[in-house]
Scaffold this active site. Structure first.
Site, PDB file in Angstrom:
ATOM      1  N   ASN A 212     -20.604  21.498  18.990  1.00 34.82           N
ATOM      2  CA  ASN A 212     -21.879  21.440  18.288  1.00 34.82           C
ATOM      3  C   ASN A 212     -23.052  21.644  19.252  1.00 34.82           C
ATOM      4  O   ASN A 212     -23.624  22.732  19.312  1.00 34.82           O
ATOM      5  CB  ASN A 212     -22.002  20.109  17.538  1.00 34.82           C
ATOM      6  CG  ASN A 212     -23.200  20.084  16.609  1.00 34.82           C
ATOM      7  OD1 ASN A 212     -24.022  20.984  16.626  1.00 34.82           O
ATOM      8  ND2 ASN A 212     -23.295  19.048  15.815  1.00 34.82           N
ATOM      9  N   ASP A 213     -23.350  20.621  20.038  1.00 32.56           N
ATOM     10  CA  ASP A 213     -24.523  20.724  20.906  1.00 32.56           C
ATOM     11  C   ASP A 213     -24.406  21.858  21.925  1.00 32.56           C
ATOM     12  O   ASP A 213     -25.410  22.472  22.275  1.00 32.56           O
ATOM     13  CB  ASP A 213     -24.743  19.388  21.627  1.00 32.56           C
ATOM     14  CG  ASP A 213     -25.056  18.266  20.639  1.00 32.56           C
ATOM     15  OD1 ASP A 213     -25.617  18.577  19.568  1.00 32.56           O
ATOM     16  OD2 ASP A 213     -24.728  17.111  20.926  1.00 32.56           O
ATOM     17  N   VAL A 214     -23.186  22.150  22.388  1.00 28.93           N
ATOM     18  CA  VAL A 214     -23.028  23.177  23.419  1.00 28.93           C
ATOM     19  C   VAL A 214     -23.213  24.595  22.878  1.00 28.93           C
ATOM     20  O   VAL A 214     -23.216  25.547  23.642  1.00 28.93           O
ATOM     21  CB  VAL A 214     -21.666  23.072  24.145  1.00 28.93           C
ATOM     22  CG1 VAL A 214     -21.533  21.732  24.842  1.00 28.93           C
ATOM     23  CG2 VAL A 214     -20.506  23.292  23.188  1.00 28.93           C
TER      24      VAL A 214
END
Lengths: 100, 464
Positions: free
Chosen positions: B390-392
């Site tokens: 997700n964040d990456v």
């Protein structure tokens, strides 16, 4: 002031840090987990001190603290090297074409 | 065995450790490197057993046997998916072993009534402090990773203040003890304060920041061994401890850089505490529509694709989907599609987490490509398959200056022609940040458990 053995140990510390940074910077991210578990096993070197503490007959408290230290350090050493070995055995290159 | 010979054996051990670590620079030589380091350890242990001072063999052998057997059982039984917990636990054991050795030296000095001089009392204090913090810090990290406790940050009002107070207390005790070390009960107090500090420092750190914490604790376990080396005036401990300390620090820095955050921010920022305002703002904001697609829809696109990049994240580890992923990529390869994997440095819960899982599933390591090398390839790629990451992959890190993760280097999956995102739900990731990638026109969301979806995808591609 610091006595000579301390200066010697400090010298070793600084040089070893430089060696460590040089060597470890070359480890690719691919192998960062085995690096951690393997270096962890190396930090189990404290078992050397633990053996001296437990085995030198310095009184019951020192002996038992040393014994506990041996157990933890050996867990670290054997667990660390074995699990690293297991992981590294999984990293395989691509099979040549037609080999599958 | 003479003392000189024993010292020489330690030098041999240190050389083997360094050569072993150097061989970790390539997957081809890494196994040999690990073996060399293990031999070095054996040399050091055997040499120590031959010291004249060692007289009480039964207890030493018993300790070696108990620890060795326990270590072997754990190492051979542990699942690869549980590796972050395992590494966290080993860090803690290394730390506590060093602290115990320093403690034994303190009791010896107290019983003999001989005041240690020079750098020794400072090293004793440092070893007890660092080793104890490492133990409980690692146990909390272990509990979070094993999901024995919540992964989200645990916070309470005045937390920073309380932590600062306890840290100052610990430092105060250290100063007192460094000048007057023959006080066993005060060492006991320092140990308790340090154990408490380890817990308090790690509970406010969120699950997604665990790679940094594990790397840092790794470094601590080395520094504790190093400090114990100064206590014993033992060069083997000093060298090995500083090698491990350096290794942990380098990994810590790499992890922090990969998140574009300072170490202080990771340790004290309580990142991933989902604040009420952020959640409500995220949901009320109009970001566009998300359409759920099926594996069948994806198979249609795969049928005309020539290149696929798989982007794994923690979700793949949770679902234990790595084997299913390998099977899917095998099928894609049979259809003549080129498959690679894009590995973000902080994907997962420890440095290198994704690489280990995919290696376990027999993915050749040539296909595991680092972020900087693979980012330029996305524009020429037909499909980017985001799997529990997700964040990456959040483009807000590149585009939205107001985003908390702005500036973090990310995998630029949005530049691929098609993006498939496999995700359990629309819940934001650990950082609690909404991901604009999910709303892009070329993004197809496929909801479900990563493993089940990947298996369904594989079926769909096979039958298409």
């Amino acid at each position: 002031m610091l006595e000579a053995p301390a200066i010697a140990a400090l010298t070793i510390l600084v040089l070893a840090l430089f060696v460590g940074i040089e060597v470890i910077s070359k480890v690719p991210p691919l192998l960062h987990t085995p690096l951690m578990s393997g270096s962890n096993a190396i930090s189990g070197i404290t078992v050397v001190g633990a053996i001296l503490a437990a085995g030198s007959d310095h009184g019951p408290l020192a002996t038992w603290l040393g014994f506990a230290a041996i157990v933890f350090a050996m867990l670290n050493v054997v667990g660390g090297f074995l699990v690293t070995n297991r992981m590294l055995a999984m990293f395989k290159p691509k099979k040549p074409k037609g080999d599958a | 065995m003479s003392t000189t010979l024993i010292q020489f054996s330690y030098l041999v051990a240190a050389v083997l450790f360094i050569l072993g670590l150097r061989n970790l620079s390539s997957p081809k030589t890494a196994s040999l490197g690990n073996f060399m380091a293990a031999v070095g350890m054996l040399v050091a242990i055997v040499a120590t057993l031959l010291y004249q001072e060692v007289v009480d063999y039964p207890i030493v052998i018993a300790g070696i046997a108990v620890g060795g057997v326990l270590g072997a059982v754990v190492a051979l039984r542990i699942q690869m998916t549980a590796m972050p917990q395992m590494v966290a636990l080993l860090n803690g054991f290394g730390g506590v072993a060093s602290a115990l050795v320093a403690g034994a030296e303190v009791t010896t000095a107290v019983e003999a009534g001989v005041e240690p001089t020079g750098i020794v009392p400072v090293a004793m204090v440092a070893s007890v402090l660092i080793g104890s913090v490492t133990l409980t810090g690692s146990l909390v990290a272990f509990a979070k990773l094993q999901e024995l406790m919540r992964g989200a940050p645990i916070q309470y009002p005045g937390q920073q203040f309380v932590n600062a107070l306890i840290a100052l207390g610990a430092i105060g005790l250290c100063v007192v003890l460094a000048t007057a070390p023959l006080d066993l009960s005060l060492f006991g107090v320092l140990t308790i304060v340090a154990l408490l500090l380890g817990v308090l420092l790690v509970i406010p750190i969120g699950g997604a920041d665990m790679p940094v914490v594990i790397a840092l604790l790794n470094s601590y376990s080395g520094l504790a061994a190093c400090a114990t080396g100064f206590v014993l005036d033992n060069s083997a401990l000093v060298i090995s401890g500083s090698l491990v300390g350096a290794s942990g620090l380098i990994l810590t820095k790499i992890m922090c850089d990969a998140m574009n955050r300072s170490l202080a921010n990771v340790l004290f920022g309580a990142f991933g505490a989902v604040s009420e305002s952020a959640v409500s703002a995220g949901t009320s904001e109009e970001q566009g529509n998300v359409t759920a697609y099926t594996p069948m829809d994806a198979a249609v696109i795969f049928s005309s694709a020539r290149s696929v990049i798989v982007v794994p994240g923690y979700g793949m580890a949770v679902a234990q989907a790595q084997h299913a992923v390998r099977e899917l990529t095998d099928t894609l390869a049979e259809h003549g599609i080129e498959v690679n994997f894009a590995i973000h440095p902080v994907a997962g819960r420890m440095p290198g987490h994704m690489n280990v899982l995919l290696a376990e599933a027999d993915v050749p390591y040539e296909q595991l490509i680092e972020m900087d090398a693979i980012n330029p390839q996305f524009p020429e790629t037909d499909v980017a398959l985001v799997l529990g990451a997700n964040d990456v992959v959040n483009p807000a890190a590149l585009e939205d200056e107001g985003s908390p993760i702005y500036g973090m280097p990310v995998l630029e999956v949005g530049k691929a022609k098609h993006v498939f995102v496999i995700k359990r739900s629309m819940n934001p990731g650990f950082a609690g940040i909404q991901n604009p990638l999910f709303f892009k026109d070329n993004t197809m969301m496929i909801f479900g458990d990563a493993k089940k979806v990947v298996i369904a995808l594989n079926e769909a591609v096979r039958n298409y």
